[in-house]
Motif scaffolding. Structure first.
Motif, PDB file in Angstrom:
ATOM      1  N   VAL A 236     -25.614  50.813  28.417  1.00 23.49           N
ATOM      2  CA  VAL A 236     -26.198  50.733  29.754  1.00 23.49           C
ATOM      3  C   VAL A 236     -25.500  49.649  30.577  1.00 23.49           C
ATOM      4  O   VAL A 236     -25.169  49.854  31.749  1.00 23.49           O
ATOM      5  N   ALA A 237     -25.262  48.503  29.976  1.00 17.76           N
ATOM      6  CA  ALA A 237     -24.590  47.420  30.683  1.00 17.76           C
ATOM      7  C   ALA A 237     -23.198  47.832  31.139  1.00 17.76           C
ATOM      8  O   ALA A 237     -22.790  47.549  32.284  1.00 17.76           O
ATOM      9  N   VAL A 238     -22.455  48.505  30.276  1.00 18.83           N
ATOM     10  CA  VAL A 238     -21.096  48.944  30.603  1.00 18.83           C
ATOM     11  C   VAL A 238     -21.115  49.977  31.719  1.00 18.83           C
ATOM     12  O   VAL A 238     -20.322  49.911  32.673  1.00 18.83           O
TER      13      VAL A 238
ATOM     14  N   GLY B 152     -20.402  49.870  39.622  1.00 16.57           N
ATOM     15  CA  GLY B 152     -20.612  48.948  40.726  1.00 16.57           C
ATOM     16  C   GLY B 152     -22.069  48.616  40.988  1.00 16.57           C
ATOM     17  O   GLY B 152     -22.414  48.142  42.075  1.00 16.57           O
ATOM     18  N   ARG B 153     -22.922  48.816  39.983  1.00 16.45           N
ATOM     19  CA  ARG B 153     -24.355  48.596  40.159  1.00 16.45           C
ATOM     20  C   ARG B 153     -24.799  47.197  39.722  1.00 16.45           C
ATOM     21  O   ARG B 153     -25.987  46.889  39.772  1.00 16.45           O
ATOM     22  N   LEU B 154     -23.832  46.361  39.305  1.00 15.09           N
ATOM     23  CA  LEU B 154     -24.131  44.980  38.924  1.00 15.09           C
ATOM     24  C   LEU B 154     -23.199  44.029  39.680  1.00 15.09           C
ATOM     25  O   LEU B 154     -22.428  43.273  39.071  1.00 15.09           O
ATOM     26  N   PRO B 155     -23.269  44.011  40.993  1.00 12.21           N
ATOM     27  CA  PRO B 155     -22.274  43.234  41.754  1.00 12.21           C
ATOM     28  C   PRO B 155     -22.296  41.748  41.464  1.00 12.21           C
ATOM     29  O   PRO B 155     -21.235  41.100  41.465  1.00 12.21           O
ATOM     30  N   ASN B 156     -23.451  41.172  41.211  1.00 17.83           N
ATOM     31  CA  ASN B 156     -23.531  39.724  41.019  1.00 17.83           C
ATOM     32  C   ASN B 156     -23.080  39.291  39.630  1.00 17.83           C
ATOM     33  O   ASN B 156     -22.461  38.235  39.476  1.00 17.83           O
TER      34      ASN B 156
ATOM     35  N   PRO C 179     -15.142  38.601  32.813  1.00 15.00           N
ATOM     36  CA  PRO C 179     -13.674  38.646  32.717  1.00 15.00           C
ATOM     37  C   PRO C 179     -13.166  40.073  32.879  1.00 15.00           C
ATOM     38  O   PRO C 179     -13.555  40.974  32.130  1.00 15.00           O
ATOM     39  N   GLY C 180     -12.339  40.297  33.894  1.00 12.77           N
ATOM     40  CA  GLY C 180     -11.848  41.646  34.163  1.00 12.77           C
ATOM     41  C   GLY C 180     -12.917  42.569  34.714  1.00 12.77           C
ATOM     42  O   GLY C 180     -12.706  43.782  34.805  1.00 12.77           O
ATOM     43  N   GLY C 181     -14.071  42.020  35.073  1.00 14.02           N
ATOM     44  CA  GLY C 181     -15.150  42.827  35.605  1.00 14.02           C
ATOM     45  C   GLY C 181     -15.874  43.669  34.583  1.00 14.02           C
ATOM     46  O   GLY C 181     -16.646  44.565  34.947  1.00 14.02           O
TER      47      GLY C 181
ATOM     48  N   LEU D 260     -32.114  46.121  34.500  1.00 14.21           N
ATOM     49  CA  LEU D 260     -30.881  45.333  34.567  1.00 14.21           C
ATOM     50  C   LEU D 260     -30.446  45.141  36.014  1.00 14.21           C
ATOM     51  O   LEU D 260     -29.989  44.055  36.395  1.00 14.21           O
ATOM     52  N   GLU D 261     -30.588  46.164  36.834  1.00 12.25           N
ATOM     53  CA  GLU D 261     -30.274  46.008  38.251  1.00 12.25           C
ATOM     54  C   GLU D 261     -31.191  44.972  38.903  1.00 12.25           C
ATOM     55  O   GLU D 261     -30.755  44.198  39.772  1.00 12.25           O
TER      56      GLU D 261
END
Length: 268
Positions: free
Chosen positions: A22-24, A30-34, A40-42, A207-208
């Protein structure tokens, strides 16, 4: 870590029960912008949890056994208790002479503070006092717990207060156990109901929710000096995967967790 400890503030944020997949997925979409801006590497690193539920995993992490990279090792550790024959302790590892990292950092001059979340941090009995009892200062309120739809906001507010109350020259080790991902989490998804229960989708919505507020926590921790941050899950959980529900069991969705560590530079 021997250069970091004693110079920087330290943050350990465990996103309790967060599944790696789910995190990946959310980071890639792009649902975890902060959070993603600091990864590292987004992207999250895939690791294996040191335990299949909160108590076991945190006991291991507080002893220096953070989630292990999900590839053949050995993998040198950031922190380790002095232990003859350890194959994961190297020259860059911060070695402490106390039974756990928390007391080791206290001995190094850090103020150690816990902002608890799930029941193992609620201080409402002997078992709920073991983990927070390691810290010089610990906080838990019902508003921080799993049943609160605004748990992470309340935890962040307390963390901001902790930082604001410290003398400028006092180093800080802050631990936050975010409870929002843990069941029940259905209330984080608009339109979901208690009757329908928790699902992988409500887990993602939780998570969001955390991501919407995590920027305040990271800003507070970098408001005084550079901070070394570790953000990870302590274990995953199942939502009917192969017939399993929950955690404290041996399943890929439980043992595989997201992990990242990074520096937070001081605010201008």
């Amino acid at each position: 870590m021997n250069e970091v400890v004693g110079r920087d503030d330290l943050l350990l944020l465990t996103l309790d029960t967060l599944r790696h997949d789910v995190a990946v997925e959310l980071a890639a979409a792009g649902r975890l912008p902060n959070l993603a801006r600091h990864l590292p590497g987004g992207a999250w690193e895939e690791r294996h949890a040191p335990g299949s539920f909160t108590y076991a995993s945190h006991q291991a992490m507080f002893a220096g056994f953070l989630p292990t990279p999900a590839r053949p090792g050995p993998h040198p550790r950031l922190f380790a208790a002095r232990f003859a024959g350890s194959e994961t302790t190297e020259g860059r590892t911060y070695v402490f002479d106390t039974p756990d990292l928390v007391s080791g950092l206290a001995a190094a001059g850090y103020r150690t503070v816990c902002v608890g979340g799930v029941g193992f941090f609620n201080k409402r009995g002997a078992l709920g006092d073991v983990l927070p009892g390691m810290f010089q200062e610990s906080h838990w309120e019902p508003e921080f717990g799993v049943a609160s739809p605004t748990s992470f906001e309340a935890q962040v507010e307390r963390a901001e207060q902790v930082v604001a109350d410290l003398p400028a020259d006092q180093r800080l080790f802050l631990f936050v156990n975010a409870s929002a991902l843990h069941q029940p989490n259905w209330f984080h998804l608009p339109g979901a109901t208690a009757g329908a229960g928790d699902t992988r989708a409500t887990h993602a919505a939780a998570l969001e929710y955390v991501d919407r507020h995590v920027g305040r926590l990271l800003a507070a921790m970098s408001s005084r000096r550079r901070c070394f941050a570790i953000v990870c899950s302590d274990h995953g959980t199942t939502y009917g995967d192969d017939g399993y529900t929950g955690h404290r069991l041996a399943h890929q969705a439980v043992w595989t967790v997201p992990y990242a560590h990074f520096f937070l530079e001081p605010s201008a």
